[in-house]
Each structure stands twice: as C-alpha cells, then as structure tokens.
Design a protein around this motif. Sequence first.
Motif, PDB file in Angstrom:
ATOM      1  N   ASP A 120       0.783  -1.237   0.000  1.00  0.00           N
ATOM      2  CA  ASP A 120       0.000   0.000   0.000  1.00  0.00           C
ATOM      3  C   ASP A 120       0.814   1.285   0.000  1.00  0.00           C
ATOM      4  O   ASP A 120       0.276   2.343  -0.317  1.00  0.00           O
ATOM      5  N   THR A 121       2.080   1.218   0.394  1.00  0.00           N
ATOM      6  CA  THR A 121       2.846   2.451   0.593  1.00  0.00           C
ATOM      7  C   THR A 121       4.262   2.363   0.039  1.00  0.00           C
ATOM      8  O   THR A 121       4.756   1.289  -0.283  1.00  0.00           O
ATOM      9  N   GLU A 122       4.893   3.536  -0.021  1.00  0.00           N
ATOM     10  CA  GLU A 122       6.287   3.665  -0.418  1.00  0.00           C
ATOM     11  C   GLU A 122       7.000   4.505   0.638  1.00  0.00           C
ATOM     12  O   GLU A 122       6.492   5.542   1.051  1.00  0.00           O
ATOM     13  N   ASN A 123       8.147   4.035   1.077  1.00  0.00           N
ATOM     14  CA  ASN A 123       8.991   4.815   1.971  1.00  0.00           C
ATOM     15  C   ASN A 123      10.021   5.495   1.080  1.00  0.00           C
ATOM     16  O   ASN A 123      10.756   4.818   0.363  1.00  0.00           O
ATOM     17  N   ILE A 124      10.056   6.828   1.107  1.00  0.00           N
ATOM     18  CA  ILE A 124      10.935   7.572   0.210  1.00  0.00           C
ATOM     19  C   ILE A 124      11.787   8.563   0.989  1.00  0.00           C
ATOM     20  O   ILE A 124      11.432   8.976   2.099  1.00  0.00           O
ATOM     21  N   LYS A 125      12.923   8.913   0.399  1.00  0.00           N
ATOM     22  CA  LYS A 125      13.774   9.980   0.937  1.00  0.00           C
ATOM     23  C   LYS A 125      13.666  11.139  -0.040  1.00  0.00           C
ATOM     24  O   LYS A 125      13.915  10.978  -1.234  1.00  0.00           O
ATOM     25  N   ILE A 126      13.280  12.303   0.465  1.00  0.00           N
ATOM     26  CA  ILE A 126      13.147  13.504  -0.353  1.00  0.00           C
ATOM     27  C   ILE A 126      14.244  14.483   0.042  1.00  0.00           C
ATOM     28  O   ILE A 126      14.356  14.865   1.207  1.00  0.00           O
ATOM     29  N   THR A 127      15.051  14.875  -0.936  1.00  0.00           N
ATOM     30  CA  THR A 127      16.058  15.915  -0.738  1.00  0.00           C
ATOM     31  C   THR A 127      15.624  17.121  -1.552  1.00  0.00           C
ATOM     32  O   THR A 127      15.392  17.004  -2.754  1.00  0.00           O
ATOM     33  N   MET A 128      15.494  18.255  -0.874  1.00  0.00           N
ATOM     34  CA  MET A 128      15.082  19.485  -1.543  1.00  0.00           C
ATOM     35  C   MET A 128      16.127  20.556  -1.286  1.00  0.00           C
ATOM     36  O   MET A 128      16.608  20.691  -0.160  1.00  0.00           O
ATOM     37  N   GLU A 129      16.468  21.293  -2.340  1.00  0.00           N
ATOM     38  CA  GLU A 129      17.386  22.413  -2.207  1.00  0.00           C
ATOM     39  C   GLU A 129      16.757  23.645  -2.839  1.00  0.00           C
ATOM     40  O   GLU A 129      15.988  23.534  -3.790  1.00  0.00           O
ATOM     41  N   GLY A 130      17.118  24.797  -2.293  1.00  0.00           N
ATOM     42  CA  GLY A 130      16.609  26.050  -2.833  1.00  0.00           C
ATOM     43  C   GLY A 130      17.192  27.220  -2.081  1.00  0.00           C
ATOM     44  O   GLY A 130      17.947  27.055  -1.123  1.00  0.00           O
ATOM     45  N   SER A 131      16.801  28.385  -2.499  1.00  0.00           N
ATOM     46  CA  SER A 131      17.334  29.597  -1.892  1.00  0.00           C
ATOM     47  C   SER A 131      16.582  30.007  -0.634  1.00  0.00           C
ATOM     48  O   SER A 131      17.107  30.746   0.197  1.00  0.00           O
ATOM     49  N   ASP A 132      15.349  29.507  -0.476  1.00  0.00           N
ATOM     50  CA  ASP A 132      14.531  29.906   0.677  1.00  0.00           C
ATOM     51  C   ASP A 132      13.414  28.890   0.875  1.00  0.00           C
ATOM     52  O   ASP A 132      12.252  29.169   0.588  1.00  0.00           O
ATOM     53  N   LEU A 133      13.766  27.698   1.358  1.00  0.00           N
ATOM     54  CA  LEU A 133      12.779  26.640   1.575  1.00  0.00           C
ATOM     55  C   LEU A 133      11.913  26.972   2.788  1.00  0.00           C
ATOM     56  O   LEU A 133      12.416  27.462   3.798  1.00  0.00           O
ATOM     57  N   LYS A 134      10.645  26.697   2.672  1.00  0.00           N
ATOM     58  CA  LYS A 134       9.690  26.907   3.761  1.00  0.00           C
ATOM     59  C   LYS A 134       9.225  25.537   4.248  1.00  0.00           C
ATOM     60  O   LYS A 134       8.406  24.873   3.596  1.00  0.00           O
ATOM     61  N   TYR A 135       9.753  25.098   5.404  1.00  0.00           N
ATOM     62  CA  TYR A 135       9.463  23.748   5.880  1.00  0.00           C
ATOM     63  C   TYR A 135       7.961  23.501   6.048  1.00  0.00           C
ATOM     64  O   TYR A 135       7.451  22.462   5.626  1.00  0.00           O
ATOM     65  N   ASN A 136       7.239  24.423   6.649  1.00  0.00           N
ATOM     66  CA  ASN A 136       5.798  24.212   6.865  1.00  0.00           C
ATOM     67  C   ASN A 136       5.050  24.071   5.540  1.00  0.00           C
ATOM     68  O   ASN A 136       4.134  23.242   5.424  1.00  0.00           O
ATOM     69  N   GLN A 137       5.428  24.839   4.535  1.00  0.00           N
ATOM     70  CA  GLN A 137       4.800  24.731   3.217  1.00  0.00           C
ATOM     71  C   GLN A 137       5.118  23.372   2.590  1.00  0.00           C
ATOM     72  O   GLN A 137       4.245  22.745   1.979  1.00  0.00           O
ATOM     73  N   ILE A 138       6.349  22.913   2.731  1.00  0.00           N
ATOM     74  CA  ILE A 138       6.748  21.609   2.196  1.00  0.00           C
ATOM     75  C   ILE A 138       5.959  20.498   2.881  1.00  0.00           C
ATOM     76  O   ILE A 138       5.410  19.609   2.219  1.00  0.00           O
ATOM     77  N   LYS A 139       5.875  20.558   4.211  1.00  0.00           N
ATOM     78  CA  LYS A 139       5.144  19.539   4.984  1.00  0.00           C
ATOM     79  C   LYS A 139       3.666  19.503   4.575  1.00  0.00           C
ATOM     80  O   LYS A 139       3.095  18.428   4.372  1.00  0.00           O
ATOM     81  N   GLU A 140       3.052  20.658   4.431  1.00  0.00           N
ATOM     82  CA  GLU A 140       1.644  20.719   4.011  1.00  0.00           C
ATOM     83  C   GLU A 140       1.462  20.142   2.608  1.00  0.00           C
ATOM     84  O   GLU A 140       0.481  19.444   2.338  1.00  0.00           O
ATOM     85  N   ALA A 141       2.391  20.423   1.700  1.00  0.00           N
ATOM     86  CA  ALA A 141       2.308  19.903   0.335  1.00  0.00           C
ATOM     87  C   ALA A 141       2.423  18.375   0.335  1.00  0.00           C
ATOM     88  O   ALA A 141       1.699  17.692  -0.396  1.00  0.00           O
ATOM     89  N   ILE A 142       3.299  17.842   1.163  1.00  0.00           N
ATOM     90  CA  ILE A 142       3.460  16.390   1.272  1.00  0.00           C
ATOM     91  C   ILE A 142       2.180  15.765   1.821  1.00  0.00           C
ATOM     92  O   ILE A 142       1.687  14.758   1.303  1.00  0.00           O
ATOM     93  N   GLU A 143       1.621  16.358   2.862  1.00  0.00           N
ATOM     94  CA  GLU A 143       0.406  15.825   3.488  1.00  0.00           C
ATOM     95  C   GLU A 143      -0.808  15.957   2.579  1.00  0.00           C
ATOM     96  O   GLU A 143      -1.764  15.184   2.704  1.00  0.00           O
ATOM     97  N   HIS A 144      -0.791  16.907   1.647  1.00  0.00           N
ATOM     98  CA  HIS A 144      -1.891  17.095   0.700  1.00  0.00           C
ATOM     99  C   HIS A 144      -2.169  15.816  -0.091  1.00  0.00           C
ATOM    100  O   HIS A 144      -3.311  15.550  -0.458  1.00  0.00           O
ATOM    101  N   TYR A 145      -1.135  15.024  -0.346  1.00  0.00           N
ATOM    102  CA  TYR A 145      -1.292  13.776  -1.093  1.00  0.00           C
ATOM    103  C   TYR A 145      -1.365  12.549  -0.193  1.00  0.00           C
ATOM    104  O   TYR A 145      -1.136  11.433  -0.636  1.00  0.00           O
ATOM    105  N   GLY A 146      -1.665  12.746   1.089  1.00  0.00           N
ATOM    106  CA  GLY A 146      -1.844  11.616   1.992  1.00  0.00           C
ATOM    107  C   GLY A 146      -0.543  11.019   2.486  1.00  0.00           C
ATOM    108  O   GLY A 146      -0.545   9.927   3.059  1.00  0.00           O
ATOM    109  N   ALA A 147       0.551  11.707   2.283  1.00  0.00           N
ATOM    110  CA  ALA A 147       1.846  11.229   2.763  1.00  0.00           C
ATOM    111  C   ALA A 147       2.136  11.860   4.126  1.00  0.00           C
ATOM    112  O   ALA A 147       1.483  12.815   4.528  1.00  0.00           O
ATOM    113  N   SER A 148       3.126  11.307   4.826  1.00  0.00           N
ATOM    114  CA  SER A 148       3.492  11.866   6.121  1.00  0.00           C
ATOM    115  C   SER A 148       5.008  11.877   6.281  1.00  0.00           C
ATOM    116  O   SER A 148       5.696  10.973   5.821  1.00  0.00           O
TER     117      SER A 148
END
Length: 96
Positions: free
Chosen positions: A46-74
């Motif tokens: 039913d699931t996939e365990n993944i490692k996500i590496t994100m780079e950028g000039s100004d990452l917003k952790y709360n925005q990233i977390k919300e985007a991940i949870e939007h698709y039912g991931a945690s």
Amino acid sequence: MQNALIRVVLDVLKPHSPSLPSFALYLSDLDGVDGVNITLMEIDKDTENIKITMEGSDLKYNQIKEAIEHYGASVHSVDEVVAGRKLVEEVTTPQD
C-alpha cells in the motif's frame, strides 16, 4: 540576502499515488525550491517509503510539509537540514 533553509532531507511514507515523477514535479513547483530528488527506499502493498532531498534559496518547511500531506503522505523524520547562505557539506574526520 538573509539566512534561510537551503537543503532539507526528509524520510516520508506515501501511498503509491501520485507516482514519484509526478510527486517530484509537484514539490519542485513550491516557492523557493530549486531542485527535488526522491529516492525510493522501500515499497510494500500500500505504501512507499521515500527519501526527499530538496534544495533552494529559501525553503519553507511548513509549506513543504503541508504539500506532502496534501497527497496523503506523512513526514516520518527530518534527516538533514542546511541553513544559511551557503551549502555546507558534511565532512569525514579521522574519528569517523
């Protein structure tokens, strides 16, 4: 330029949908994100365990977390964070 999150590495559990390419493109569209790398670590029925590496000039952790949870991931854990104006790589020392 002020200090900001410039790299975040997350351990994430997600359903099979969306596909990894679609999920990477979705996350790469977030403000402040310059690149996304997703590695499949483990898969089961039913699931996939993944490692996500994100780079950028100004990452917003709360925005990233919300985007991940939007698709039912945690987010299971935050495995690495780099903050500041410059990417600093971890170095190996003789004690390692």
